[in-house]
Design a protein around this motif. Structure first.
Motif, PDB file in Angstrom:
ATOM      1  N   GLU A  42       0.940  -1.280  -0.019  1.00  0.00           N
ATOM      2  CA  GLU A  42       0.027  -0.033   0.095  1.00  0.00           C
ATOM      3  C   GLU A  42       0.998   1.166  -0.024  1.00  0.00           C
ATOM      4  O   GLU A  42       0.244   2.284  -0.558  1.00  0.00           O
ATOM      5  CB  GLU A  42      -0.920  -0.049   1.222  1.00  0.00           C
ATOM      6  CG  GLU A  42      -2.163  -0.689   1.165  1.00  0.00           C
ATOM      7  CD  GLU A  42      -3.005  -0.134  -0.101  1.00  0.00           C
ATOM      8  OE1 GLU A  42      -3.401   0.972   0.067  1.00  0.00           O
ATOM      9  OE2 GLU A  42      -3.430  -0.793  -0.977  1.00  0.00           O
ATOM     10  N   GLN A  43       1.906   0.977   0.746  1.00  0.00           N
ATOM     11  CA  GLN A  43       2.932   2.218   0.759  1.00  0.00           C
ATOM     12  C   GLN A  43       3.485   2.549  -0.611  1.00  0.00           C
ATOM     13  O   GLN A  43       3.589   3.636  -0.874  1.00  0.00           O
ATOM     14  CB  GLN A  43       3.891   1.921   1.783  1.00  0.00           C
ATOM     15  CG  GLN A  43       4.432   2.891   2.838  1.00  0.00           C
ATOM     16  CD  GLN A  43       5.250   2.200   4.016  1.00  0.00           C
ATOM     17  OE1 GLN A  43       5.341   1.251   4.231  1.00  0.00           O
ATOM     18  NE2 GLN A  43       6.458   2.971   4.205  1.00  0.00           N
TER      19      GLN A  43
ATOM     20  N   ALA B 154       4.270   9.318   9.453  1.00  0.00           N
ATOM     21  CA  ALA B 154       5.951   9.244   9.596  1.00  0.00           C
ATOM     22  C   ALA B 154       6.360   7.913   9.408  1.00  0.00           C
ATOM     23  O   ALA B 154       7.568   7.709   8.617  1.00  0.00           O
ATOM     24  CB  ALA B 154       6.452   9.989  10.719  1.00  0.00           C
ATOM     25  N   LYS B 155       5.776   7.163  10.014  1.00  0.00           N
ATOM     26  CA  LYS B 155       6.257   5.582   9.980  1.00  0.00           C
ATOM     27  C   LYS B 155       6.016   5.151   8.622  1.00  0.00           C
ATOM     28  O   LYS B 155       6.815   4.295   8.174  1.00  0.00           O
ATOM     29  CB  LYS B 155       5.618   4.685  11.014  1.00  0.00           C
ATOM     30  CG  LYS B 155       6.055   5.092  12.523  1.00  0.00           C
ATOM     31  CD  LYS B 155       7.147   3.893  12.781  1.00  0.00           C
ATOM     32  CE  LYS B 155       7.775   4.196  13.843  1.00  0.00           C
ATOM     33  NZ  LYS B 155       9.282   3.845  13.840  1.00  0.00           N
ATOM     34  N   LEU B 156       5.201   5.694   8.031  1.00  0.00           N
ATOM     35  CA  LEU B 156       4.703   5.281   6.697  1.00  0.00           C
ATOM     36  C   LEU B 156       5.717   5.935   5.457  1.00  0.00           C
ATOM     37  O   LEU B 156       5.725   5.699   4.514  1.00  0.00           O
ATOM     38  CB  LEU B 156       3.421   5.318   6.243  1.00  0.00           C
ATOM     39  CG  LEU B 156       2.381   4.431   6.530  1.00  0.00           C
ATOM     40  CD1 LEU B 156       0.736   5.019   6.895  1.00  0.00           C
ATOM     41  CD2 LEU B 156       2.165   3.013   6.075  1.00  0.00           C
ATOM     42  N   GLY B 157       6.378   6.884   6.112  1.00  0.00           N
ATOM     43  CA  GLY B 157       7.279   7.757   5.284  1.00  0.00           C
ATOM     44  C   GLY B 157       6.615   8.968   4.496  1.00  0.00           C
ATOM     45  O   GLY B 157       7.063   9.345   3.483  1.00  0.00           O
ATOM     46  N   LYS B 162      -0.821  13.460   3.017  1.00  0.00           N
ATOM     47  CA  LYS B 162      -0.890  12.721   2.186  1.00  0.00           C
ATOM     48  C   LYS B 162      -1.425  11.385   2.096  1.00  0.00           C
ATOM     49  O   LYS B 162      -1.545  10.440   1.241  1.00  0.00           O
ATOM     50  CB  LYS B 162       0.813  12.637   1.350  1.00  0.00           C
ATOM     51  CG  LYS B 162       1.089  14.160   1.248  1.00  0.00           C
ATOM     52  CD  LYS B 162       1.823  14.310   0.026  1.00  0.00           C
ATOM     53  CE  LYS B 162       1.998  15.763  -0.502  1.00  0.00           C
ATOM     54  NZ  LYS B 162       2.865  16.141  -1.298  1.00  0.00           N
ATOM     55  N   VAL B 163      -1.571  10.936   3.494  1.00  0.00           N
ATOM     56  CA  VAL B 163      -1.965   9.521   3.924  1.00  0.00           C
ATOM     57  C   VAL B 163      -3.456   9.406   3.819  1.00  0.00           C
ATOM     58  O   VAL B 163      -3.886  10.094   4.929  1.00  0.00           O
ATOM     59  CB  VAL B 163      -1.277   8.973   4.870  1.00  0.00           C
ATOM     60  CG1 VAL B 163      -1.532   7.368   5.136  1.00  0.00           C
ATOM     61  CG2 VAL B 163       0.358   9.365   4.881  1.00  0.00           C
ATOM     62  N   PRO B 164      -4.039   8.340   3.318  1.00  0.00           N
ATOM     63  CA  PRO B 164      -5.575   8.253   3.442  1.00  0.00           C
ATOM     64  C   PRO B 164      -5.818   7.802   4.894  1.00  0.00           C
ATOM     65  O   PRO B 164      -4.961   7.110   5.441  1.00  0.00           O
ATOM     66  CB  PRO B 164      -5.873   7.330   2.433  1.00  0.00           C
ATOM     67  CG  PRO B 164      -4.867   7.115   1.563  1.00  0.00           C
ATOM     68  CD  PRO B 164      -3.543   7.502   2.328  1.00  0.00           C
TER      69      PRO B 164
END
Lengths: 72, 186
Positions: A42-43, B154-157, B162-164
């Protein structure tokens, strides 16, 4: 195919099961690992989307999110 | 041409105020002497006038500031240097009364400063971290435990915008599970 919300609910259930000692830690670890891989995928999709959005304003469809939108 | 009754000199009409028979220079000299001899009276007279004519006074000041920006800046800087305590109190009062405004202004200023001075900011942050190891550790522990949207994103970068939200929720649950598993297998 499961949506992000479905996977999240599975995670919550798994968390509770681990907390209450209802599941083998090794099996739970495996499931957490698989979810980690799913999150990584997903990332990558998100990274691509962000990149394309920033590059030319184009927006690609994310299949899982589209399914969720349809479900609501 | 008109002759001043005070100094006896003949001067052009622009050297006189309206129909006065004393020239502007003589009037100014007289006024200065009077002010020096009667400071309290003058202060009271001015205060009364300001209170009765706030609009006029504001307009007069605005006009003066617009016409003499350098002078005004220098005067204010001098006053601030001579009255640091008073200046601090004024700043604190303004900040307390306009917290949101001040925060927005500061954020805008720091964002610009950071963008223009990345090296300086990095060096300053590194110095702070080196000097405040314990504080930094405690801050991070708090951040780690909070699992806020910002932390998870932040963990997802990615930045949180920007993250759903569904992805943030899933990542949060995953982190919670991984942490629990780590704790249980210790």
């Amino acid at each position: 195919m499961k949506t992000l919300n479905d996977v999240k609910e599975d995670m919550s259930a798994l968390y509770e099961a681990v907390k209450n000692g209802e599941i083998d830690l090794k099996a739970a670890g495996e499931l957490a690992n698989i979810t980690g891989k799913y999150l990584k995928a997903e990332q990558l999709i998100l990274a691509r989307e962000v990149f394309l959005n920033e590059a030319n304003g184009a927006r690609i469809q994310r299949p899982l999110l589209r399914q969720e939108a349809d479900a609501h | 041409m008109k002759t001043c009754k005070k100094c006896g000199e003949s001067k052009g009409l622009d050297a006189f105020s309206g129909a006065r028979s004393e020239c502007k220079a003589c009037v100014a000299k007289y006024d200065a002497k009077y002010y020096a001899e009667n400071p309290e009276k003058e202060r009271a007279r001015k205060a009364k006038y300001y209170a009765e004519n706030p609009e006029k006074e504001r307009a007069r000041k605005a006009k003066y500031y617009a016409e003499n920006p350098e002078k005004e800046r220098a005067r204010k800087a001098k006053w601030r240097a001579e009255n640091p305590e008073k200046e601090r109190a004024i700043q604190a009062k303004y900040r307390a009364e306009n917290l949101e405004k001040v925060r927005a202004r500061d954020a805008k200023y720091y964002a610009k400063y950071r963008a223009e001075n990345p090296e300086k900011v990095r060096a300053r942050d590194a110095k702070y971290r080196a000097e405040n190891v314990e504080k930094e550790r405690a801050n991070y522990a708090k951040y780690y435990a909070s699992m806020t949207d910002g932390y998870v994103a932040a963990k997802l970068g990615f930045p949180v915008k920007k993250v759903p939200p569904q992805l943030i929720e899933l990542k949060r649950e995953h982190l919670r599970l991984v942490r629990l598993l780590k704790e249980k297998t210790k």
